[in-house]
Design a protein around this motif. Structure first.
Motif, PDB file in Angstrom:
ATOM      1  N   ASN A   1     -25.477  -9.069 -73.903  1.00 62.29           N
ATOM      2  CA  ASN A   1     -26.562  -8.611 -73.046  1.00 62.29           C
ATOM      3  C   ASN A   1     -27.644  -7.966 -73.908  1.00 62.29           C
ATOM      4  OD1 ASN A   1     -25.777  -5.915 -73.634  1.00 62.29           O
ATOM      5  ND2 ASN A   1     -24.351  -5.882 -71.902  1.00 62.29           N
ATOM      6  N   ALA A   2     -28.694  -7.464 -73.283  1.00 62.33           N
ATOM      7  CA  ALA A   2     -29.826  -6.921 -74.042  1.00 62.33           C
ATOM      8  C   ALA A   2     -29.410  -5.747 -74.920  1.00 62.33           C
ATOM      9  CB  ALA A   2     -30.936  -6.506 -73.080  1.00 62.33           C
ATOM     10  N   GLN A   3     -28.577  -4.853 -74.370  1.00 59.39           N
ATOM     11  CA  GLN A   3     -28.121  -3.697 -75.153  1.00 59.39           C
ATOM     12  C   GLN A   3     -27.293  -4.144 -76.357  1.00 59.39           C
ATOM     13  OE1 GLN A   3     -26.149  -1.370 -71.969  1.00 59.39           O
ATOM     14  NE2 GLN A   3     -27.487   0.316 -72.560  1.00 59.39           N
ATOM     15  N   GLN A   4     -26.462  -5.147 -76.153  1.00 54.61           N
ATOM     16  CA  GLN A   4     -25.612  -5.624 -77.250  1.00 54.61           C
ATOM     17  C   GLN A   4     -26.432  -6.308 -78.334  1.00 54.61           C
ATOM     18  OE1 GLN A   4     -22.942  -7.865 -74.736  1.00 54.61           O
ATOM     19  NE2 GLN A   4     -21.327  -6.315 -74.912  1.00 54.61           N
ATOM     20  N   TRP A   5     -27.449  -7.070 -77.931  1.00 60.71           N
ATOM     21  CA  TRP A   5     -28.335  -7.674 -78.937  1.00 60.71           C
ATOM     22  C   TRP A   5     -29.025  -6.578 -79.759  1.00 60.71           C
ATOM     23  CZ3 TRP A   5     -27.941 -12.073 -80.998  1.00 60.71           C
ATOM     24  CH2 TRP A   5     -27.654 -13.244 -80.280  1.00 60.71           C
ATOM     25  N   ALA A   6     -29.461  -5.526 -79.084  1.00 59.87           N
ATOM     26  CA  ALA A   6     -30.126  -4.428 -79.792  1.00 59.87           C
ATOM     27  C   ALA A   6     -29.159  -3.745 -80.768  1.00 59.87           C
ATOM     28  CB  ALA A   6     -30.668  -3.410 -78.789  1.00 59.87           C
ATOM     29  N   ALA A   7     -27.903  -3.572 -80.342  1.00 58.43           N
ATOM     30  CA  ALA A   7     -26.909  -2.946 -81.221  1.00 58.43           C
ATOM     31  C   ALA A   7     -26.583  -3.841 -82.409  1.00 58.43           C
ATOM     32  CB  ALA A   7     -25.641  -2.633 -80.434  1.00 58.43           C
ATOM     33  N   LEU A   8     -26.471  -5.156 -82.167  1.00 54.73           N
ATOM     34  CA  LEU A   8     -26.220  -6.098 -83.265  1.00 54.73           C
ATOM     35  C   LEU A   8     -27.364  -6.068 -84.269  1.00 54.73           C
ATOM     36  CD1 LEU A   8     -24.777  -9.112 -81.237  1.00 54.73           C
ATOM     37  CD2 LEU A   8     -23.519  -7.697 -82.877  1.00 54.73           C
ATOM     38  N   ALA A   9     -28.599  -6.043 -83.744  1.00 52.06           N
ATOM     39  CA  ALA A   9     -29.757  -5.957 -84.635  1.00 52.06           C
ATOM     40  C   ALA A   9     -29.743  -4.629 -85.388  1.00 52.06           C
ATOM     41  CB  ALA A   9     -31.049  -6.098 -83.830  1.00 52.06           C
ATOM     42  N   GLY A  10     -29.319  -3.567 -84.709  1.00 50.96           N
ATOM     43  CA  GLY A  10     -29.242  -2.258 -85.355  1.00 50.96           C
ATOM     44  C   GLY A  10     -28.241  -2.245 -86.495  1.00 50.96           C
ATOM     45  N   ILE A  11     -27.101  -2.919 -86.306  1.00 54.22           N
ATOM     46  CA  ILE A  11     -26.102  -2.986 -87.375  1.00 54.22           C
ATOM     47  C   ILE A  11     -26.677  -3.676 -88.603  1.00 54.22           C
ATOM     48  CG2 ILE A  11     -23.911  -4.054 -88.064  1.00 54.22           C
ATOM     49  CD1 ILE A  11     -22.897  -3.572 -85.236  1.00 54.22           C
ATOM     50  N   GLY A  12     -27.350  -4.816 -88.375  1.00 59.22           N
ATOM     51  CA  GLY A  12     -27.943  -5.533 -89.503  1.00 59.22           C
ATOM     52  C   GLY A  12     -29.017  -4.725 -90.191  1.00 59.22           C
ATOM     53  N   LEU A  13     -29.866  -4.064 -89.402  1.00 58.34           N
ATOM     54  CA  LEU A  13     -30.944  -3.246 -89.967  1.00 58.34           C
ATOM     55  C   LEU A  13     -30.392  -2.069 -90.753  1.00 58.34           C
ATOM     56  CD1 LEU A  13     -33.934  -2.467 -90.210  1.00 58.34           C
ATOM     57  CD2 LEU A  13     -33.717  -1.280 -88.010  1.00 58.34           C
ATOM     58  N   LEU A  14     -29.411  -1.375 -90.176  1.00 57.16           N
ATOM     59  CA  LEU A  14     -28.823  -0.218 -90.856  1.00 57.16           C
ATOM     60  C   LEU A  14     -28.092  -0.627 -92.130  1.00 57.16           C
ATOM     61  CD1 LEU A  14     -27.455   1.835 -87.816  1.00 57.16           C
ATOM     62  CD2 LEU A  14     -29.368   2.444 -89.302  1.00 57.16           C
ATOM     63  N   MET A  15     -27.379  -1.770 -92.076  1.00 57.77           N
ATOM     64  CA  MET A  15     -26.668  -2.223 -93.267  1.00 57.77           C
ATOM     65  C   MET A  15     -27.640  -2.606 -94.374  1.00 57.77           C
ATOM     66  SD  MET A  15     -23.741  -2.602 -94.663  1.00 57.77           S
ATOM     67  CE  MET A  15     -22.553  -2.578 -93.317  1.00 57.77           C
ATOM     68  N   ALA A  16     -28.719  -3.310 -94.016  1.00 57.76           N
ATOM     69  CA  ALA A  16     -29.721  -3.681 -95.017  1.00 57.76           C
ATOM     70  C   ALA A  16     -30.375  -2.428 -95.605  1.00 57.76           C
ATOM     71  CB  ALA A  16     -30.773  -4.586 -94.384  1.00 57.76           C
ATOM     72  N   ALA A  17     -30.668  -1.455 -94.748  1.00 60.67           N
ATOM     73  CA  ALA A  17     -31.279  -0.214 -95.226  1.00 60.67           C
ATOM     74  C   ALA A  17     -30.319   0.555 -96.127  1.00 60.67           C
ATOM     75  CB  ALA A  17     -31.691   0.650 -94.033  1.00 60.67           C
ATOM     76  N   ALA A  18     -29.029   0.596 -95.745  1.00 56.08           N
ATOM     77  CA  ALA A  18     -28.036   1.290 -96.562  1.00 56.08           C
ATOM     78  C   ALA A  18     -27.907   0.636 -97.939  1.00 56.08           C
ATOM     79  CB  ALA A  18     -26.686   1.292 -95.854  1.00 56.08           C
ATOM     80  N   GLN A  19     -27.843  -0.701 -97.955  1.00 56.09           N
ATOM     81  CA  GLN A  19     -27.726  -1.408 -99.229  1.00 56.09           C
ATOM     82  C   GLN A  19     -28.949  -1.163-100.098  1.00 56.09           C
ATOM     83  OE1 GLN A  19     -27.008  -5.394 -97.681  1.00 56.09           O
ATOM     84  NE2 GLN A  19     -24.853  -5.274 -98.278  1.00 56.09           N
ATOM     85  N   THR A  20     -30.135  -1.192 -99.491  1.00 58.23           N
ATOM     86  CA  THR A  20     -31.373  -0.985-100.245  1.00 58.23           C
ATOM     87  C   THR A  20     -31.433   0.419-100.827  1.00 58.23           C
ATOM     88  OG1 THR A  20     -32.539  -2.572 -98.834  1.00 58.23           O
ATOM     89  CG2 THR A  20     -33.883  -1.032-100.111  1.00 58.23           C
ATOM     90  N   CYS A  21     -31.078   1.422-100.014  1.00 61.74           N
ATOM     91  CA  CYS A  21     -31.085   2.812-100.499  1.00 61.74           C
ATOM     92  C   CYS A  21     -30.085   2.999-101.634  1.00 61.74           C
ATOM     93  CB  CYS A  21     -30.756   3.768 -99.354  1.00 61.74           C
ATOM     94  SG  CYS A  21     -32.066   3.957 -98.129  1.00 61.74           S
TER      95      CYS A  21
END
Length: 296
Positions: free
Chosen positions: A209-229
């Protein structure tokens, strides 16, 4: 491109931010896997979302930055990506069963597994202090497995297997780090990981659903940000200085779990996590001080 200027303070801050982001990915995975945002998603699908959105971020960055790509060592990348995907998937699954602090603490065993595997695959020599740290860490893990409760906790076992996979991944990262640039490694890792994760997720796919898509996108964004930092932190200070700050992930995981799911670590969790962190501290000490001594 010039190498980043050494800056210990900035490196520490970047690592703390990376640890907050990394704990955030586990929190979102728990929300998705426990049904807090709708029908529970399978860990294979959550893992696929992590790689999908992280790859979109890194591939977009590649189009903008146009980094120089050298010939990759595909066999090493395949091994690293397969183990990384397995570790992430198992960790996301574990988060659905046990407190985030327990899952995170057990995941900190990965340097110990990496150390043990380095004996076999890299020919490294391990001295008595490192063996002691391994014994203490495994003792902490056994406590978190809670064998006295009648059966070993499923989530704790999943987190233990995740630590094994990520520990094995460290061997491939060591082999790759001296051959290719960090951005190239991250880009290829996420591309291969996405391929593997998508193939596996096809068998359990359900429409988010919309909330789950947002959470999935959040996981990818946070992981990419964590790796970059984390990569930028490592470029500004020695690994022996940076690594201890990443153990703040445990504190962030416990905080998020308390605020969102009202789950507080119990005495057993504190004892088990304390032993694993003690073992990690011993490893850090052995990597930091012994420049004056060559014995491992």
């Amino acid at each position: 491109m010039r190498a980043p200027t050494p800056n210990a303070g900035l490196a520490a801050a970047l690592t703390l931010v990376a640890s907050a982001f990394a704990a955030g990915t586990t929190l979102l995975a728990k929300a998705l896997g426990s049904g807090a945002l709708g029908p529970a998603l399978h860990p294979l699908q959550i893992s696929q979302g992590r790689f999908l959105f992280a790859f979109l971020i890194f591939s977009t960055a590649a189009l903008v930055l146009r980094p120089r790509i050298t010939r990759p060592a595909l066999a090493l990348h395949l091994g690293r990506s397969a183990l990384g995907w397995a570790g992430v998937t198992l960790m996301f699954a574990a988060a659905s069963f046990i407190p985030l602090s327990d899952a995170t603490a057990i995941s900190f065993l990965n340097p110990v597994f990496g150390m043990l595997l380095a004996i076999v695959f890299l020919g490294e020599r391990i001295g008595p202090w490192r063996w002691l740290s391994a014994a203490i860490a495994f003792g902490g893990a056994l406590i978190l497995l809670r064998p006295g409760s009648g059966t070993l906790q499923t989530g704790a076992l999943l987190a233990l297997f995740a630590a094994m996979a990520i520990g094995a991944e460290l061997i491939f990262i060591k082999l790759l780090s001296g051959r290719e640039r960090p951005f190239q490694i991250l880009l290829i890792n996420n591309a291969i990981g996405l391929t593997l994760a998508t193939a596996a997720a096809l068998f359990v796919w359900q429409q988010p659903n919309a909330q789950q898509w947002a959470a999935l996108a959040g996981i990818g964004l946070l992981m990419a940000a964590a790796q970059t930092c984390f990569v930028n932190a490592m470029a500004r200070a020695d690994a022996s200085f940076v690594s201890p700050f990443f153990y703040a992930t445990l504190a962030f995981a416990a905080l998020y779990d308390a605020l969102v799911f009202a789950v507080l670590p119990d005495v057993v969790s504190w004892i088990g996590a304390g032993l694993i962190l003690t073992a990690a501290a011993i490893l850090v000490w052995r990597e930091t001080g012994p420049r004056r001594r060559r014995t491992p």
